[in-house]
Write a protein that holds these residues in place. Structure first.
Motif, short mmCIF file in Angstrom:
data_model
loop_
_atom_site.label_atom_id
_atom_site.label_comp_id
_atom_site.label_asym_id
_atom_site.label_seq_id
_atom_site.Cartn_x
_atom_site.Cartn_y
_atom_site.Cartn_z
N PRO A 123 25.88 -35.35 25.04
CA PRO A 123 25.84 -36.44 24.05
C PRO A 123 27.12 -37.25 23.94
O PRO A 123 27.09 -38.41 23.52
N VAL B 72 22.23 -42.99 33.16
CA VAL B 72 23.23 -42.84 32.10
C VAL B 72 22.63 -42.15 30.87
O VAL B 72 23.19 -41.18 30.34
N ILE B 73 21.45 -42.62 30.41
CA ILE B 73 20.88 -42.01 29.21
C ILE B 73 20.35 -40.61 29.50
O ILE B 73 20.31 -39.76 28.61
N GLU C 160 16.89 -35.55 35.10
CA GLU C 160 18.05 -36.24 35.67
C GLU C 160 18.09 -36.09 37.19
O GLU C 160 18.40 -37.04 37.91
N ASP D 241 27.04 -46.62 24.23
CA ASP D 241 26.31 -45.62 23.45
C ASP D 241 24.87 -45.48 23.92
O ASP D 241 24.31 -46.39 24.55
N PHE D 242 24.26 -44.35 23.57
CA PHE D 242 22.89 -44.06 23.99
C PHE D 242 21.93 -45.19 23.59
O PHE D 242 21.10 -45.62 24.40
N ARG E 173 19.92 -47.19 26.43
CA ARG E 173 18.46 -47.13 26.41
C ARG E 173 17.86 -48.52 26.27
O ARG E 173 16.85 -48.85 26.93
N GLN F 155 23.26 -38.57 28.93
CA GLN F 155 23.59 -38.51 27.50
C GLN F 155 22.67 -37.56 26.73
O GLN F 155 23.07 -37.03 25.70
N TYR F 156 21.47 -37.32 27.24
CA TYR F 156 20.63 -36.29 26.65
C TYR F 156 21.28 -34.91 26.83
O TYR F 156 21.21 -34.05 25.95
N PHE G 2 28.92 -38.30 26.45
CA PHE G 2 29.15 -39.10 27.67
C PHE G 2 29.14 -40.60 27.32
O PHE G 2 28.17 -41.10 26.78
N LEU G 3 30.24 -41.29 27.65
CA LEU G 3 30.43 -42.73 27.40
C LEU G 3 30.30 -43.10 25.92
O LEU G 3 29.96 -44.24 25.58
N TYR G 4 30.58 -42.13 25.04
CA TYR G 4 30.50 -42.41 23.60
C TYR G 4 31.48 -43.52 23.21
O TYR G 4 32.64 -43.51 23.61
#
Length: 479
Positions: free
Chosen positions: A43, A35-36, A447, A51-52, A56, A39-40, A45-47
């Motif tokens: 950004p 997931v993270i 990824e 959240d990142f 994390r 998000q890299y 994604f799943l906001y």
């Protein structure tokens, strides 16, 4: 997985419970890592869903907790063999502690997922999140972990005192006291960030680079006795040598972190010197495993006995541990441990590359090997041979993690070159570096390699669920 345990001693049955939860948390760690990684690259994604910062946090804490579970399980697995006592002192309390810890972990994860934002108050430290990297668990969970570990330590210590006292178990008992004691260094609160970080590093660094490494040495020694029938006096001699070198380099090597928190400059030299010595005991561990394996195999072949290996998957993971520990913790750590280099690499993807390969090579590998020993005991097997799924699991997971480490190293090199050296490490430099093609391409490969690792994990779980039944059927047919 591991469901045929009725004939096992109470200690090994409890070990199986810890292994079950560990493998679930391992899967959660990998899932949130994917997931993270996305998000890299994206950004948004799943906001405001996950959240990142939350993903994390779960990724890192799942790593720490699944290893803690697997370590406790490993000790309960080896305890009857090393002490000669099948039922540990206080086994009832030990079972209760397992369920309390598991319930606490579940509650903490739910809180992390559903309470992501809000004011930082005294109550949030106690019930939501302490906000300290790797040690985010709220204060009530901290206290619960201490109680569980004390129960665990008491069970192991009094069982050890009651039974036979091997060198391996003596080292383990002393080391477990250090593991439990060092966690307390992160328990008190101070609003001085330098003082807070000073004690925080005592937990993070000395757990990982001293006590956990000694833990790995004891597990490797036990595994070599079980898997290839290595001679105890040789294995324990190596163990004592590794322990002395690990504590000698690990404790003063802590100084390479102090440069960043306002401590005196003499820590530059002390930290640099002893950090540079940290790969030495890892080389000793590597030589130790390969020497014993070659020696025992040579004797078996000379006597016409065939292979000396009684558990193929465990031996493969122990060998991977010997090499991966040296490569990830030793080589990748040494890449940027010197303060003169770390001033540019600190907090970059170099750190992430070292972390991924070191945690996998040093700890995950040996703990997975211990799970396969648990399978062998669960089914009462004389030998456990590697299957196609075993081989695919170790190949894909190792290849995936190594690929991630290489990709993150490339991203870190780009950060050092552009963000730190050319643009001066400012706020704008950070965003400029993150948008350059080299960095983005490296994160894409990270990824991809994360997906490869997750596929390997699927093979691993599949193998753990089936290998015991397959080998039990094969042994029955031979008989």
């Amino acid at each position: 997985m591991l469901n045929k345990t009725a004939h096992l001693s109470p200690s090994k049955q409890l070990a199986m419970n810890y292994f079950r939860v560990a493998i679930v948390l391992f899967g959660a760690q990998l899932l949130f890592g994917l997931v993270i990684g996305l998000q890299y690259l994206f950004p948004g994604f799943l906001y405001e869903i996950v959240d990142f910062s939350v993903a994390r946090m779960i990724h890192i804490n799942a790593l720490v907790v699944w290893m803690l579970y697997a370590m406790i399980g490993s000790v309960y697995l080896m305890l009857p063999d090393e002490t000669g006592i099948e039922k540990p002192v206080g086994i009832g309390l030990g079972k209760l502690a397992f369920w309390v810890l598991t319930a606490a972990v579940a509650v903490v994860v739910v809180v992390f997922l559903f309470i992501q934002v809000g004011p930082g108050k005294e109550s949030s430290i106690w019930f939501i999140n302490e906000g300290r990297e790797y040690l985010e668990a709220p204060r009530w969970a901290d206290i619960g972990i201490v109680v569980v570990v004390l129960i665990f330590y008491a069970n192991v210590f009094f069982t050890y005192m009651k039974g036979q006292k091997t060198g391996i178990m003596t080292v383990m008992i002393a080391n477990l006291l250090a593991v439990a004691g060092l966690y307390l260094a992160g328990m008190f609160f101070t609003d001085n960030i330098s003082m807070d970080q000073y004690w925080w590093w005592w937990v993070i660094h000395l757990w990982v680079e001293a006590t956990w490494e000694v833990f790995v040495g004891t597990l490797a020694a036990y595994a070599l006795l079980r898997v290839i029938g290595a001679k105890r006096e040789i294995v324990e001699m190596w163990l004592w040598i590794e322990v002395l070198m690990l504590f000698g380099s690990g404790i003063l090597g802590l100084g390479h972190h102090y440069f960043w928190i306002g401590t005196p400059e003499y820590w530059w030299e002390i930290g640099a010197l002893f950090s540079s010595l940290e790969p030495v005991p890892l080389v000793a561990m590597f030589v130790h495993v390969l020497y014993d394996w070659g020696k025992e195999q040579g004797e078996h072949e000379a006597e016409g006995k065939g292979s000396s290996i009684k558990n193929g998957p465990t031996m493969a993971w122990v060998t991977t541990n010997a090499f991966g520990n040296f490569l990830g913790a030793g080589i990748w750590g040494f890449f940027h441990t010197l303060p003169q280099v770390n001033i540019y690499t600190h907090g970059s993807q170099f750190t992430a590359a070292h972390g991924h390969l070191a945690f996998f090579g040093a700890y995950a590998t040996i703990l997975i090997g211990m799970m396969y020993l648990g399978i062998q005991d669960s089914y009462g097997l004389k030998r456990l041979k590697a299957t196609f799924k075993s081989k695919m699991a170790i190949f894909l997971i190792t290849f995936g993690v190594l690929g991630m480490a290489v990709a993150l190293t490339i991203a870190g090199y780009e950060q050092v070159l552009v963000e730190r050296a050319e643009l001066g490490a400012g706020w704008q430099a950070f965003f400029t570096a993150q948008n350059l093609p080299w960095y983005i391409q490296a994160q894409v490969w990270r990824e991809i390699m994360g997906v490869v690792t997750f596929v390997g994990f699927v093979y691993l779980v599949w193998d753990l669920l089936t290998i015991g039944k397959v080998e039990a059927a094969a042994e029955a047919e031979e008989a």
